[in-house]
Design a protein around this motif. Structure first.
Motif, PDB file in Angstrom:
ATOM      1  N   GLU A   1       0.818  -1.213   0.000  1.00 31.88           N
ATOM      2  CA  GLU A   1       0.000   0.000   0.000  1.00 31.88           C
ATOM      3  C   GLU A   1       0.848   1.257   0.000  1.00 31.88           C
ATOM      4  OE1 GLU A   1      -3.074   2.308   3.030  1.00 31.88           O
ATOM      5  OE2 GLU A   1      -2.681   0.169   3.277  1.00 31.88           O
ATOM      6  N   HIS A   2       1.957   1.257   0.752  1.00 35.77           N
ATOM      7  CA  HIS A   2       2.767   2.467   0.922  1.00 35.77           C
ATOM      8  C   HIS A   2       3.698   2.753  -0.263  1.00 35.77           C
ATOM      9  CE1 HIS A   2       2.417   2.466   5.617  1.00 35.77           C
ATOM     10  NE2 HIS A   2       1.288   2.781   5.005  1.00 35.77           N
ATOM     11  N   LEU A   3       4.214   1.706  -0.909  1.00 32.64           N
ATOM     12  CA  LEU A   3       5.211   1.923  -1.967  1.00 32.64           C
ATOM     13  C   LEU A   3       4.676   2.750  -3.134  1.00 32.64           C
ATOM     14  CD1 LEU A   3       8.077   1.440  -2.941  1.00 32.64           C
ATOM     15  CD2 LEU A   3       7.296  -0.693  -4.004  1.00 32.64           C
ATOM     16  N   PRO A   4       3.478   2.475  -3.676  1.00 34.77           N
ATOM     17  CA  PRO A   4       2.986   3.311  -4.783  1.00 34.77           C
ATOM     18  C   PRO A   4       2.822   4.784  -4.396  1.00 34.77           C
ATOM     19  CG  PRO A   4       1.717   1.281  -4.633  1.00 34.77           C
ATOM     20  CD  PRO A   4       2.556   1.359  -3.399  1.00 34.77           C
ATOM     21  N   VAL A   5       2.419   5.050  -3.161  1.00 32.52           N
ATOM     22  CA  VAL A   5       2.267   6.441  -2.719  1.00 32.52           C
ATOM     23  C   VAL A   5       3.632   7.114  -2.633  1.00 32.52           C
ATOM     24  CG1 VAL A   5       1.326   7.956  -0.941  1.00 32.52           C
ATOM     25  CG2 VAL A   5       0.198   5.790  -1.447  1.00 32.52           C
ATOM     26  N   LEU A   6       4.622   6.382  -2.143  1.00 34.88           N
ATOM     27  CA  LEU A   6       5.985   6.918  -2.109  1.00 34.88           C
ATOM     28  C   LEU A   6       6.488   7.194  -3.515  1.00 34.88           C
ATOM     29  CD1 LEU A   6       8.591   7.633  -0.611  1.00 34.88           C
ATOM     30  CD2 LEU A   6       9.207   5.196  -0.680  1.00 34.88           C
ATOM     31  N   ASN A   7       6.225   6.280  -4.449  1.00 36.96           N
ATOM     32  CA  ASN A   7       6.605   6.505  -5.849  1.00 36.96           C
ATOM     33  C   ASN A   7       6.002   7.799  -6.384  1.00 36.96           C
ATOM     34  OD1 ASN A   7       8.053   4.128  -5.944  1.00 36.96           O
ATOM     35  ND2 ASN A   7       6.455   2.959  -6.959  1.00 36.96           N
ATOM     36  N   THR A   8       4.713   7.992  -6.116  1.00 40.96           N
ATOM     37  CA  THR A   8       4.017   9.186  -6.590  1.00 40.96           C
ATOM     38  C   THR A   8       4.650  10.446  -6.013  1.00 40.96           C
ATOM     39  OG1 THR A   8       1.926   8.001  -6.844  1.00 40.96           O
ATOM     40  CG2 THR A   8       1.790  10.385  -6.617  1.00 40.96           C
ATOM     41  N   ALA A   9       4.930  10.429  -4.717  1.00 36.94           N
ATOM     42  CA  ALA A   9       5.495  11.608  -4.064  1.00 36.94           C
ATOM     43  C   ALA A   9       6.880  11.946  -4.614  1.00 36.94           C
ATOM     44  CB  ALA A   9       5.573  11.378  -2.556  1.00 36.94           C
ATOM     45  N   LEU A  10       7.748  10.951  -4.703  1.00 35.03           N
ATOM     46  CA  LEU A  10       9.101  11.214  -5.194  1.00 35.03           C
ATOM     47  C   LEU A  10       9.081  11.670  -6.648  1.00 35.03           C
ATOM     48  CD1 LEU A  10      11.134   8.280  -3.606  1.00 35.03           C
ATOM     49  CD2 LEU A  10      10.966  10.649  -2.845  1.00 35.03           C
ATOM     50  N   ARG A  11       8.234  11.066  -7.462  1.00 39.32           N
ATOM     51  CA  ARG A  11       8.138  11.470  -8.868  1.00 39.32           C
ATOM     52  C   ARG A  11       7.669  12.918  -8.998  1.00 39.32           C
ATOM     53  NH1 ARG A  11       5.037   7.675 -10.536  1.00 39.32           N
ATOM     54  NH2 ARG A  11       3.079   8.835 -10.462  1.00 39.32           N
ATOM     55  N   GLU A  12       6.715  13.317  -8.144  1.00 34.49           N
ATOM     56  CA  GLU A  12       6.194  14.675  -8.232  1.00 34.49           C
ATOM     57  C   GLU A  12       7.229  15.703  -7.778  1.00 34.49           C
ATOM     58  OE1 GLU A  12       3.701  17.440  -9.581  1.00 34.49           O
ATOM     59  OE2 GLU A  12       3.524  15.264  -9.812  1.00 34.49           O
ATOM     60  N   TYR A  13       7.943  15.415  -6.706  1.00 31.82           N
ATOM     61  CA  TYR A  13       8.985  16.349  -6.260  1.00 31.82           C
ATOM     62  C   TYR A  13      10.111  16.441  -7.279  1.00 31.82           C
ATOM     63  CZ  TYR A  13       7.090  17.258  -1.617  1.00 31.82           C
ATOM     64  OH  TYR A  13       6.298  17.684  -0.576  1.00 31.82           O
ATOM     65  N   LEU A  14      10.452  15.317  -7.894  1.00 29.60           N
ATOM     66  CA  LEU A  14      11.460  15.340  -8.949  1.00 29.60           C
ATOM     67  C   LEU A  14      10.967  16.165 -10.132  1.00 29.60           C
ATOM     68  CD1 LEU A  14      14.179  14.282 -10.024  1.00 29.60           C
ATOM     69  CD2 LEU A  14      12.957  12.304 -10.937  1.00 29.60           C
ATOM     70  N   GLY A  15       9.682  16.022 -10.471  1.00 31.84           N
ATOM     71  CA  GLY A  15       9.111  16.819 -11.550  1.00 31.84           C
ATOM     72  C   GLY A  15       9.124  18.303 -11.242  1.00 31.84           C
ATOM     73  N   LEU A  16       8.790  18.670 -10.013  1.00 32.06           N
ATOM     74  CA  LEU A  16       8.828  20.079  -9.615  1.00 32.06           C
ATOM     75  C   LEU A  16      10.237  20.647  -9.756  1.00 32.06           C
ATOM     76  CD1 LEU A  16       6.539  19.999  -6.460  1.00 32.06           C
ATOM     77  CD2 LEU A  16       6.161  21.426  -8.487  1.00 32.06           C
ATOM     78  N   LEU A  17      11.227  19.877  -9.323  1.00 33.85           N
ATOM     79  CA  LEU A  17      12.612  20.325  -9.426  1.00 33.85           C
ATOM     80  C   LEU A  17      13.035  20.474 -10.888  1.00 33.85           C
ATOM     81  CD1 LEU A  17      15.362  20.966  -8.177  1.00 33.85           C
ATOM     82  CD2 LEU A  17      15.837  18.492  -8.144  1.00 33.85           C
ATOM     83  N   ALA A  18      12.720  19.485 -11.710  1.00 32.09           N
ATOM     84  CA  ALA A  18      13.104  19.529 -13.119  1.00 32.09           C
ATOM     85  C   ALA A  18      12.428  20.696 -13.838  1.00 32.09           C
ATOM     86  CB  ALA A  18      12.746  18.209 -13.796  1.00 32.09           C
ATOM     87  N   TYR A  19      11.153  20.949 -13.535  1.00 32.78           N
ATOM     88  CA  TYR A  19      10.435  22.034 -14.180  1.00 32.78           C
ATOM     89  C   TYR A  19      10.980  23.391 -13.739  1.00 32.78           C
ATOM     90  CZ  TYR A  19       6.761  19.414 -16.555  1.00 32.78           C
ATOM     91  OH  TYR A  19       6.071  18.614 -17.422  1.00 32.78           O
ATOM     92  N   ARG A  20      11.380  23.497 -12.472  1.00 31.91           N
ATOM     93  CA  ARG A  20      11.939  24.758 -12.005  1.00 31.91           C
ATOM     94  C   ARG A  20      13.290  25.033 -12.666  1.00 31.91           C
ATOM     95  NH1 ARG A  20      12.003  25.937  -5.685  1.00 31.91           N
ATOM     96  NH2 ARG A  20       9.776  26.006  -6.209  1.00 31.91           N
ATOM     97  N   VAL A  21      14.116  24.005 -12.779  1.00 28.20           N
ATOM     98  CA  VAL A  21      15.449  24.178 -13.375  1.00 28.20           C
ATOM     99  C   VAL A  21      15.337  24.531 -14.854  1.00 28.20           C
ATOM    100  CG1 VAL A  21      17.570  22.952 -13.995  1.00 28.20           C
ATOM    101  CG2 VAL A  21      16.608  22.694 -11.696  1.00 28.20           C
ATOM    102  N   THR A  22      14.378  23.909 -15.563  1.00 27.73           N
ATOM    103  CA  THR A  22      14.268  24.116 -17.008  1.00 27.73           C
ATOM    104  C   THR A  22      13.265  25.216 -17.390  1.00 27.73           C
ATOM    105  OG1 THR A  22      12.590  22.352 -17.156  1.00 27.73           O
ATOM    106  CG2 THR A  22      14.912  21.727 -17.481  1.00 27.73           C
ATOM    107  N   GLY A  23      12.666  25.859 -16.397  1.00 28.24           N
ATOM    108  CA  GLY A  23      11.733  26.963 -16.691  1.00 28.24           C
ATOM    109  C   GLY A  23      10.407  26.524 -17.255  1.00 28.24           C
ATOM    110  N   ARG A  24       9.988  25.306 -16.944  1.00 25.72           N
ATOM    111  CA  ARG A  24       8.695  24.816 -17.422  1.00 25.72           C
ATOM    112  C   ARG A  24       7.591  25.043 -16.399  1.00 25.72           C
ATOM    113  NH1 ARG A  24      12.331  21.900 -20.324  1.00 25.72           N
ATOM    114  NH2 ARG A  24      11.657  21.089 -22.364  1.00 25.72           N
TER     115      ARG A  24
END
Length: 259
Positions: A236-259
Protein backbone atom coordinates in the motif's frame (compact mmCIF):
# COMPACT_ATOMS: atom_id res chain seq x y z
CA UNK A 1 14.19 19.69 -27.27
CA UNK A 2 10.77 18.82 -25.81
CA UNK A 3 11.11 15.21 -27.00
CA UNK A 4 14.60 14.98 -25.49
CA UNK A 5 13.30 16.33 -22.17
CA UNK A 6 10.44 13.84 -22.26
CA UNK A 7 12.73 10.86 -22.87
CA UNK A 8 15.33 11.96 -20.32
CA UNK A 9 12.67 12.50 -17.67
CA UNK A 10 11.43 8.93 -18.12
CA UNK A 11 14.94 7.47 -17.99
CA UNK A 12 15.91 9.47 -14.90
CA UNK A 13 12.75 8.44 -13.09
CA UNK A 14 13.36 4.82 -14.04
CA UNK A 15 16.74 5.05 -12.31
CA UNK A 16 15.43 6.85 -9.20
CA UNK A 17 12.25 4.83 -8.74
CA UNK A 18 12.24 3.19 -5.28
CA UNK A 19 11.28 -0.08 -6.95
CA UNK A 20 14.54 0.12 -8.88
CA UNK A 21 16.44 0.59 -5.61
CA UNK A 22 14.85 -2.59 -4.28
CA UNK A 23 15.87 -4.58 -7.36
CA UNK A 24 19.42 -3.21 -7.21
CA UNK A 25 19.68 -4.13 -3.53
CA UNK A 26 18.57 -7.71 -4.19
CA UNK A 27 20.91 -7.94 -7.19
CA UNK A 28 23.85 -6.85 -5.01
CA UNK A 29 22.98 -9.51 -2.45
CA UNK A 30 22.97 -12.20 -5.14
CA UNK A 31 26.19 -10.87 -6.68
CA UNK A 32 27.91 -10.80 -3.31
CA UNK A 33 26.89 -14.36 -2.49
CA UNK A 34 27.82 -15.61 -5.94
CA UNK A 35 31.29 -14.02 -5.92
CA UNK A 36 31.95 -14.64 -2.25
CA UNK A 37 31.86 -10.94 -1.38
CA UNK A 38 30.08 -11.51 1.91
CA UNK A 39 30.56 -7.96 3.18
CA UNK A 40 28.78 -6.62 0.09
CA UNK A 41 26.02 -9.21 0.42
CA UNK A 42 25.46 -8.49 4.11
CA UNK A 43 25.50 -4.72 3.58
CA UNK A 44 23.10 -4.83 0.65
CA UNK A 45 20.77 -7.21 2.50
CA UNK A 46 20.73 -4.98 5.60
CA UNK A 47 20.03 -1.80 3.61
CA UNK A 48 17.32 -3.50 1.54
CA UNK A 49 15.65 -4.94 4.64
CA UNK A 50 15.71 -1.56 6.40
CA UNK A 51 14.18 0.07 3.32
CA UNK A 52 11.36 -2.49 3.16
CA UNK A 53 10.62 -2.22 6.89
CA UNK A 54 10.70 1.59 6.86
CA UNK A 55 8.37 1.87 3.86
CA UNK A 56 6.04 -0.78 5.29
CA UNK A 57 5.67 0.83 8.73
CA UNK A 58 6.00 4.59 8.06
CA UNK A 59 3.65 6.30 5.52
CA UNK A 60 6.51 8.31 4.02
CA UNK A 61 4.64 8.94 0.78
CA UNK A 62 1.64 10.44 2.52
CA UNK A 63 3.88 12.66 4.65
CA UNK A 64 5.60 13.97 1.51
CA UNK A 65 2.35 14.44 -0.42
CA UNK A 66 0.48 16.34 2.29
CA UNK A 67 2.18 19.74 1.65
CA UNK A 68 1.41 19.44 -2.08
CA UNK A 69 -2.20 18.35 -1.57
CA UNK A 70 -2.97 21.17 0.88
CA UNK A 71 -1.54 23.95 -1.31
CA UNK A 72 -4.96 24.79 -2.77
CA UNK A 73 -8.42 24.60 -1.14
CA UNK A 74 -10.92 21.88 -1.97
CA UNK A 75 -14.01 22.99 -3.93
CA UNK A 76 -13.34 26.74 -3.77
CA UNK A 77 -16.06 29.32 -4.43
CA UNK A 78 -15.81 30.78 -7.90
CA UNK A 79 -17.85 32.61 -10.53
CA UNK A 80 -19.29 30.70 -13.46
CA UNK A 81 -16.29 29.70 -15.57
CA UNK A 82 -15.76 30.12 -19.28
CA UNK A 83 -14.36 26.62 -19.43
CA UNK A 84 -13.19 23.58 -17.50
CA UNK A 85 -9.68 22.31 -18.25
CA UNK A 86 -8.92 18.73 -17.27
CA UNK A 87 -5.45 17.26 -17.52
CA UNK A 88 -4.96 13.78 -18.88
CA UNK A 89 -3.73 11.04 -16.57
CA UNK A 90 -7.01 9.58 -15.36
CA UNK A 91 -7.40 7.33 -18.39
CA UNK A 92 -5.88 3.86 -18.88
CA UNK A 93 -4.80 3.95 -22.51
CA UNK A 94 -3.64 0.33 -22.87
CA UNK A 95 -6.83 -1.18 -21.42
CA UNK A 96 -9.00 1.27 -23.36
CA UNK A 97 -7.29 0.29 -26.61
CA UNK A 98 -7.58 -3.42 -25.87
CA UNK A 99 -11.23 -3.41 -24.77
CA UNK A 100 -12.27 -0.62 -27.16
CA UNK A 101 -14.08 1.33 -24.46
CA UNK A 102 -13.00 4.08 -22.05
CA UNK A 103 -11.19 2.62 -19.05
CA UNK A 104 -10.00 4.81 -16.17
CA UNK A 105 -7.26 4.35 -13.58
CA UNK A 106 -6.83 5.45 -9.96
CA UNK A 107 -6.91 9.12 -11.02
CA UNK A 108 -10.44 8.74 -12.42
CA UNK A 109 -11.64 11.64 -10.25
CA UNK A 110 -10.19 13.96 -12.88
CA UNK A 111 -12.94 12.77 -15.23
CA UNK A 112 -15.77 12.46 -12.72
CA UNK A 113 -15.12 15.90 -11.24
CA UNK A 114 -15.09 17.37 -14.74
CA UNK A 115 -18.50 15.92 -15.49
CA UNK A 116 -19.87 17.17 -12.16
CA UNK A 117 -18.72 20.72 -12.93
CA UNK A 118 -19.92 20.45 -16.53
CA UNK A 119 -23.42 19.67 -15.26
CA UNK A 120 -23.22 22.46 -12.67
CA UNK A 121 -22.10 24.99 -15.30
CA UNK A 122 -23.90 23.97 -18.51
CA UNK A 123 -22.52 26.94 -20.49
CA UNK A 124 -18.87 26.15 -19.74
CA UNK A 125 -16.62 24.62 -22.36
CA UNK A 126 -14.73 21.43 -21.49
CA UNK A 127 -11.10 21.20 -22.59
CA UNK A 128 -9.24 17.93 -22.25
CA UNK A 129 -5.49 18.03 -22.74
CA UNK A 130 -3.40 14.86 -22.82
CA UNK A 131 -1.77 12.50 -25.26
CA UNK A 132 0.32 9.80 -23.61
CA UNK A 133 2.90 10.21 -20.88
CA UNK A 134 4.38 6.73 -21.29
CA UNK A 135 7.66 6.26 -23.12
CA UNK A 136 6.44 3.00 -24.61
CA UNK A 137 3.45 4.76 -26.17
CA UNK A 138 5.53 6.85 -28.57
CA UNK A 139 3.79 6.51 -31.92
CA UNK A 140 0.69 4.92 -30.40
CA UNK A 141 -2.49 5.79 -32.32
CA UNK A 142 -4.60 5.77 -29.14
CA UNK A 143 -4.12 8.80 -26.90
CA UNK A 144 -5.66 10.18 -23.74
CA UNK A 145 -7.84 12.39 -25.91
CA UNK A 146 -9.23 9.30 -27.66
CA UNK A 147 -10.31 7.85 -24.33
CA UNK A 148 -11.65 11.22 -23.15
CA UNK A 149 -13.84 11.59 -26.24
CA UNK A 150 -15.40 8.17 -25.63
CA UNK A 151 -15.85 8.77 -21.90
CA UNK A 152 -17.54 12.15 -22.23
CA UNK A 153 -19.76 10.80 -25.02
CA UNK A 154 -20.85 7.97 -22.69
CA UNK A 155 -21.68 10.54 -20.01
CA UNK A 156 -23.87 12.52 -22.39
CA UNK A 157 -21.71 15.63 -22.72
CA UNK A 158 -22.65 17.69 -25.77
CA UNK A 159 -19.75 17.15 -28.20
CA UNK A 160 -19.98 20.81 -29.24
CA UNK A 161 -18.84 21.76 -25.73
CA UNK A 162 -15.77 19.51 -25.85
CA UNK A 163 -12.33 20.51 -27.13
CA UNK A 164 -9.61 17.84 -27.26
CA UNK A 165 -5.85 18.34 -27.32
CA UNK A 166 -4.22 14.96 -27.81
CA UNK A 167 -0.55 15.62 -28.59
CA UNK A 168 0.88 16.69 -25.21
CA UNK A 169 3.07 14.27 -23.26
CA UNK A 170 3.63 16.11 -19.99
CA UNK A 171 2.30 18.98 -17.90
CA UNK A 172 4.33 21.68 -19.64
CA UNK A 173 3.00 20.59 -23.02
CA UNK A 174 -0.53 20.39 -21.57
CA UNK A 175 -0.24 24.08 -20.74
CA UNK A 176 1.40 25.34 -23.92
CA UNK A 177 -0.51 23.23 -26.43
CA UNK A 178 -3.90 23.94 -24.88
CA UNK A 179 -3.07 27.65 -24.76
CA UNK A 180 -2.19 27.65 -28.47
CA UNK A 181 -5.39 25.73 -29.23
CA UNK A 182 -7.79 27.83 -27.13
CA UNK A 183 -6.15 31.27 -27.30
CA UNK A 184 -7.85 32.36 -24.04
CA UNK A 185 -8.68 36.00 -23.43
CA UNK A 186 -7.53 37.72 -20.21
CA UNK A 187 -11.11 38.40 -19.12
CA UNK A 188 -12.14 34.75 -19.26
CA UNK A 189 -12.34 32.46 -16.22
CA UNK A 190 -11.09 28.89 -16.25
CA UNK A 191 -11.14 25.93 -13.87
CA UNK A 192 -8.13 23.63 -13.85
CA UNK A 193 -8.73 20.03 -12.74
CA UNK A 194 -5.94 17.62 -11.90
CA UNK A 195 -4.75 15.45 -9.01
CA UNK A 196 -4.18 17.44 -5.81
CA UNK A 197 -0.51 16.43 -5.51
CA UNK A 198 0.04 17.53 -9.11
CA UNK A 199 -1.76 20.87 -8.88
CA UNK A 200 1.25 23.02 -7.81
CA UNK A 201 3.27 21.94 -10.86
CA UNK A 202 0.24 22.30 -13.13
CA UNK A 203 -0.52 25.83 -11.92
CA UNK A 204 3.11 26.87 -12.40
CA UNK A 205 3.15 25.49 -15.94
CA UNK A 206 -0.16 27.06 -16.96
CA UNK A 207 0.86 30.44 -15.55
CA UNK A 208 4.16 30.30 -17.43
CA UNK A 209 2.29 29.38 -20.62
CA UNK A 210 0.22 32.56 -20.39
CA UNK A 211 -3.03 31.35 -18.85
CA UNK A 212 -4.78 33.83 -16.54
CA UNK A 213 -7.95 33.73 -14.47
CA UNK A 214 -7.45 30.08 -13.45
CA UNK A 215 -9.12 28.55 -10.40
CA UNK A 216 -7.40 25.33 -9.27
CA UNK A 217 -9.81 22.47 -8.56
CA UNK A 218 -7.77 19.68 -6.92
CA UNK A 219 -9.11 16.12 -6.89
CA UNK A 220 -7.72 12.58 -6.50
CA UNK A 221 -6.18 13.00 -3.05
CA UNK A 222 -3.66 10.31 -2.11
CA UNK A 223 -3.04 11.19 1.55
CA UNK A 224 -5.36 10.69 4.51
CA UNK A 225 -5.12 10.83 8.30
CA UNK A 226 -1.53 9.88 9.06
CA UNK A 227 -1.31 7.26 11.78
CA UNK A 228 1.89 5.70 13.02
CA UNK A 229 1.15 2.13 14.00
CA UNK A 230 2.99 -1.15 13.71
CA UNK A 231 1.27 -2.57 10.66
CA UNK A 232 2.76 -4.11 7.53
CA UNK A 233 1.64 -2.08 4.48
CA UNK A 234 4.49 -2.28 1.99
CA UNK A 235 2.24 -2.91 -1.02
CA UNK A 236 0.00 0.00 0.00
CA UNK A 237 2.77 2.47 0.92
CA UNK A 238 5.21 1.92 -1.97
CA UNK A 239 2.99 3.31 -4.78
CA UNK A 240 2.27 6.44 -2.72
CA UNK A 241 5.98 6.92 -2.11
CA UNK A 242 6.61 6.51 -5.85
CA UNK A 243 4.02 9.19 -6.59
CA UNK A 244 5.50 11.61 -4.06
CA UNK A 245 9.10 11.21 -5.19
CA UNK A 246 8.14 11.47 -8.87
CA UNK A 247 6.19 14.68 -8.23
CA UNK A 248 8.99 16.35 -6.26
CA UNK A 249 11.46 15.34 -8.95
CA UNK A 250 9.11 16.82 -11.55
CA UNK A 251 8.83 20.08 -9.62
CA UNK A 252 12.61 20.32 -9.43
CA UNK A 253 13.10 19.53 -13.12
CA UNK A 254 10.44 22.03 -14.18
CA UNK A 255 11.94 24.76 -12.01
CA UNK A 256 15.45 24.18 -13.37
CA UNK A 257 14.27 24.12 -17.01
CA UNK A 258 11.73 26.96 -16.69
CA UNK A 259 8.69 24.82 -17.42
Amino acid sequence: MNTLFFILSKLVWGALNPGTWLVIGLALVILGLWRGWLRLARGAALVTLCFVVLVSVVPIGQILLRPLETRYPVGPDMPAPTGIIVLGGGEHIARSAFWKRPELNNAAERFTATMALARQYPDARVIFTGGSGALGDLGNTVSGATVARAFFAEQGLDPDRLTLEGASRNTAENATRSFDLIQPEPSQRWVLITSAFHMPRAMNSFTRAGWTGITPWPVDFRSAAIRFRLTWSFVEHLPVLNTALREYLGLLAYRVTGR
